[in-house]
Motif scaffolding. Structure first.
Motif, PDB file in Angstrom:
ATOM      1  N   ILE A 105       0.838  -1.207   0.000  1.00  0.00           N
ATOM      2  CA  ILE A 105       0.000   0.000   0.000  1.00  0.00           C
ATOM      3  C   ILE A 105       0.871   1.254   0.000  1.00  0.00           C
ATOM      4  N   PHE A 106       1.969   1.254   0.760  1.00  0.00           N
ATOM      5  CA  PHE A 106       2.861   2.410   0.813  1.00  0.00           C
ATOM      6  C   PHE A 106       3.494   2.683  -0.551  1.00  0.00           C
ATOM      7  N   ILE A 107       3.985   1.622  -1.208  1.00  0.00           N
ATOM      8  CA  ILE A 107       4.631   1.799  -2.519  1.00  0.00           C
ATOM      9  C   ILE A 107       3.633   2.327  -3.546  1.00  0.00           C
ATOM     10  N   TRP A 108       2.412   1.750  -3.546  1.00  0.00           N
ATOM     11  CA  TRP A 108       1.392   2.241  -4.482  1.00  0.00           C
ATOM     12  C   TRP A 108       1.056   3.704  -4.189  1.00  0.00           C
ATOM     13  N   GLY A 109       0.939   4.054  -2.917  1.00  0.00           N
ATOM     14  CA  GLY A 109       0.634   5.448  -2.560  1.00  0.00           C
ATOM     15  C   GLY A 109       1.739   6.402  -2.965  1.00  0.00           C
TER      16      GLY A 109
END
Length: 594
Positions: A105-109
Motif C-alpha cells: 500500500i505504501f509503494i502504491w501510494g
C-alpha cells in the motif's frame, strides 16, 4: 517517420501481454501482463519526444505526462511480484518483514503521489529540443522541476525491488519460479539501466525502446518455459496417479466398470473381468450394452440382490449400483459397480439353518415330553401284566419296542436341549482358546454386519492366552445368541465391542453395543423363559445362555440404559492349563484386532 517506428516498437510489449493472458490466466500472468503494459506506456511516452513535428506542443505535453504512468507505476508492480512470491512459498517467510500488504500500500501510494506531481510544473517545467546528430534524430528532452527528486526516489525503489527479487529467486525452493524470476530480474535490469542512461543523455532515448522488444521476448519465453515445465510435471504426476488408481481398482474385490457420456466402457477392473471370464481388450471401447448380450447376458438391476451364474458355473449374489461423476461442466462419467454378497449370503443361510434347527429342536422337545409321560405309564402296566401273564415273549417284545421309542426320545431331547443333558456335557468338555473361538464367531457375522452397515470390533489384552474348559458348541451358542441380539438392537452404523480380558482371577468377556437399550421394566425380566419383546423371538435364547454359563461355573450379567446401549458381562473360570496372569492382565493396555 522515427515517431511512427518507435510507436510500432512500443506496441510489441502490449501484444506479448495479451498473448500471456490468452495462454494462461492466473494471478502471476495478470501481474506480468500489467508489467508489460506499463513498459508499453513507457516506450510510447519516449516515442512522443520524437513527435514534435507531428503534433502541437500542448497536445504532446499532455500525452507525455499521461503516459508517464508507465515508468512511474512500474515500481509497485515490481514490488507486487516479490510480494506474490513471498506469500506463495513458506521458505520465504523471513522476507515478509519487507514484502507485506502495508509495504504494498505504501509503494502504491508513493508512486501515485509522484504521478500526480508529474502533472504540475514541480514535476516537468518545459522541454528542450536536442538537435539531430549522427546517432539520433532531433527529439525533445524534458526539463524537470524541483520535485523531480521524488521521481528519482521512485527509480531507486525500482532498482531496490529488483535486487530483492533476485535475492528471493535464489532462496525459493521452487526451481520453476526461481528460473522465471531470474529472467524477470535480467530483463528488468536491462531495461531500467538503459532507461536511466538514456534519460541522462548518455545514449539516445530510442535505445530503451529497442531494449523493450528484447525484454518482452525474454519475459514471454521465461513464463512459457515455466508453465510448460510445470504442466509437464503435473502430467507426469497425473499419469502416476492414474496408474495407482488403476491398481487400486484392480485389487478392489467389488465389480467396477467406468463409462463415458456415450456409455462406452473406458476401464474395467480385474474383479469384473474375472466375473465375466473376459479380458480388457475384449470389453474396453465397447458399448455398455455388450454386457447385456451373449455371451455375458447380465441382468443388471440396482433395486435388489441378484443371483448370477458365471460362465464358469459359479453362483454369485451381487448388488448393483451406479453413480454419476462430473469432472467439469463438459465431461461426465458413470461409475457402475457391483458388491458381491456371496460369502455373506452363505453365512446367512447357515444362520437360517441354525434357526431352523433350533425351531425343530424346540418342537422335538415338546413332542418328546408329550409322548414320554404316557409311555412311562404304559411301561409300568406292561411290567405288572408281565408278572401275571404267561405270554412273556410278547410282552418282552412290547417292552423292547417301548425302549426303542424312549431311545428316540432321548435323542430328540439331546437335539432340543443339549444344555440340559449332563450326560452329554461331560463328554463334550474340552479346552477352549477363547480368543480363537471369538475370532471364528466374529467371522460368521461379517456378512450380516456388512449388509446392515454395522460393525463388530474384537478387542483383547495383548500378550495373553485365555483358556477355559467347556463344550465348544455351548460356547458358540452363547456368543452367537448374544451377538445376534445385539445386532438386532443396533441402528445402521452401530457398533458392538467384543472385549476379552482377565478380571479378579477369571476370564471376562464383555459385549457392549450402542443400540437403543432396554427399558428398566423389561431389564428385570431378561432371562425369564418365553419372555421376549421381539415379534419372532421364542423367549428362550437368553434363558439357555444364563443356564449354560451357570452350568460351567460362570456368571452372566446384563446392564442397559435407554438410548445409550447394552452391555453383557460373562465371567468364566480359567482352564487349569492356562498360562496367564489374569489379575495382572486386567490393567494392561487393550489392542484392537483387525
Amino acid at each position: 517517420m522515427d515517431f511512427i517506428l518507435l510507436m510500432g516498437i512500443a506496441v510489441i510489449p502490449f501484444i506479448v501481454a495479451v498473448s500471456l493472458l490468452v495462454y494462461s490466466r492466473n494471478t502471476l500472468s495478470e501481474a506480468l501482463a500489467l508489467f508489460l503494459l506499463l513498459i508499453c506506456f513507457w516506450q510510447l511516452d519516449i516515442s512522443l519526444l520524437y513527435a514534435h513535428s507531428y503534433m502541437q506542443a500542448e497536445t504532446l505535453d499532455r500525452l507525455f505526462r499521461l503516459l508517464r504512468i508507465g515508468p512511474i507505476m512500474i515500481t509497485p508492480v515490481m514490488y507486487y511480484l516479490s510480494f506474490y512470491l513471498v506469500r506463495k512459498h513458506k521458505e520465504l517467510n523471513s522476507f515478509k518483514r519487507v514484502f507485506n500488504k502495508k509495504g504494498l500500500i505504501f509503494i502504491w501510494g508513493f508512486s501515485l503521489v509522484v504521478y500526480i506531481f508529474n502533472f504540475t510544473g514541480l514535476g516537468i517545467r518545459e522541454y528542450e529540443l536536442i538537435s539531430q546528430d549522427f546517432l539520433s534524430p532531433a527529439y525533445l528532452l524534458p526539463i524537470y522541476g524541483p520535485l523531480n527528486s521524488t521521481f528519482i526516489m521512485n527509480i531507486i525503489l525500482v532498482f531496490i525491488n529488483t535486487l530483492f527479487l533476485l535475492l528471493i529467486s535464489y532462496n525459493t525452493k521452487d526451481i520453476y519460479y526461481g528460473r522465471f524470476y531470474k529472467s524477470v530480474v535480467a530483463g528488468g535490469l536491462l531495461l531500467f539501466l538503459n532507461g536511466v542512461i538514456s534519460g541522462f543523455g548518455m545514449l539516445p532515448l530510442y535505445f530503451s525502446s529497442l531494449n523493450s522488444i528484447l525484454v518482452a521476448v525474454i519475459l514471454f519465453i521465461g513464463f512459457y518455459q515455466m508453465q510448460s515445465q510445470k504442466l509437464k510435471d503435473m502430467n507426469f504426476k497425473l499419469a502416476k496417479q492414474s496408474r495407482l488408481l488403476e491398481e487400486v481398482m484392480d485389487i478392489n474385490p467389488n465389480y467396477i466398470v467406468v463409462l463415458n457420456k456415450f456409455k462406452t466402457i473406458i476401464t474395467i477392473n480385474d474383479s469384473m473381468l474375472s466375473l465375466l471370464s473376459a479380458s480388457k481388450h475384449e470389453l474396453e471401447g465397447r458399448h455398455f450394452s455388450t454386457l447385456l448380450k451373449h455371451p455375458y447376458e447380465m441382468e443388471l438391476n440396482s433395486r435388489h440382490l441378484q443371483k448370477l451364474t458365471t460362465p464358469n458355473g459359479d453362483t454369485r449374489f451381487v448388488q448393483w449400483g451406479c453413480k454419476k461423476l462430473k469432472l467439469d461442466t463438459l465431461e461426465t462419467f458413470t461409475l457402475f459397480y457391483g458388491i458381491d454378497y456371496s460369502s455373506q449370503k452363505k453365512q446367512e443361510e447357515l444362520l437360517i439353518a441354525s434357526e431352523k434347527f433350533k425351531v425343530i429342536g424346540e418342537l422335538a422337545a415338546s413332542i418328546a415330553h408329550e409322548i414320554r409321560n404316557p409311555l412311562t405309564t404304559i411301561r409300568g402296566f406292561i411290567q405288572l401284566l408281565n408278572e401275571k401273564n404267561q405270554l412273556k415273549e410278547l410282552e418282552g417284545a412290547v417292552l423292547e419296542e417301548i425302549n426303542g421309542i424312549e431311545q428316540v426320545l432321548k435323542e430328540l431331547l439331546l437335539l432340543a436341549r443339549p444344555e440340559a443333558q449332563n450326560e452329554g456335557k461331560e463328554s463334550g468338555i474340552q479346552p477352549i482358546k477363547v480368543l480363537e473361538e471369538l475370532k471364528k464367531i466374529k467371522m460368521l457375522f461379517e456378512g450380516i454386519t456388512l449388509e446392515q452397515q454395522k460393525e463388530i470390533v474384537l478387542m483383547e489384552t495383548p500378550g495373553t492366552q485365555l483358556i477355559t474348559y467347556m463344550g465348544s458348541q455351548h460356547f458358540k451358542q452363547i456368543m452367537v445368541t448374544l451377538l445376534k441380539n445385539g445386532l438386532e438392537a443396533l441402528p445402521r452404523g452401530g457398533k458392538i465391542k467384543l472385549k476379552l480380558d482377565g478380571h479378579t482371577g477369571r476370564i471376562r468377556i464383555r459385549i457392549i453395543d450402542n443400540g437403543r437399550g432396554i427399558p428398566k421394566e423389561r431389564l428385570s425380566r431378561i432371562g425369564e423363559p418365553y419372555y421376549t419383546n421381539r415379534e419372532k423371538g421364542s423367549g428362550i435364547g437368553l434363558t439357555i445362555c444364563f443356564k449354560l454359563v451357570r452350568d460351567y461355573g460362570g456368571d452372566m450379567k446384563i446392564q442397559s440404559k435407554e438410548k445409550w446401549g447394552t452391555g453383557v458381562t460373562i465371567m468364566l473360570s480359567p482352564g487349569e492349563k492356562a498360562d496367564v496372569n489374569i489379575e495382572a492382565s486386567d490393567q494392561m493396555r487393550t489392542k484392537i484386532l483387525v
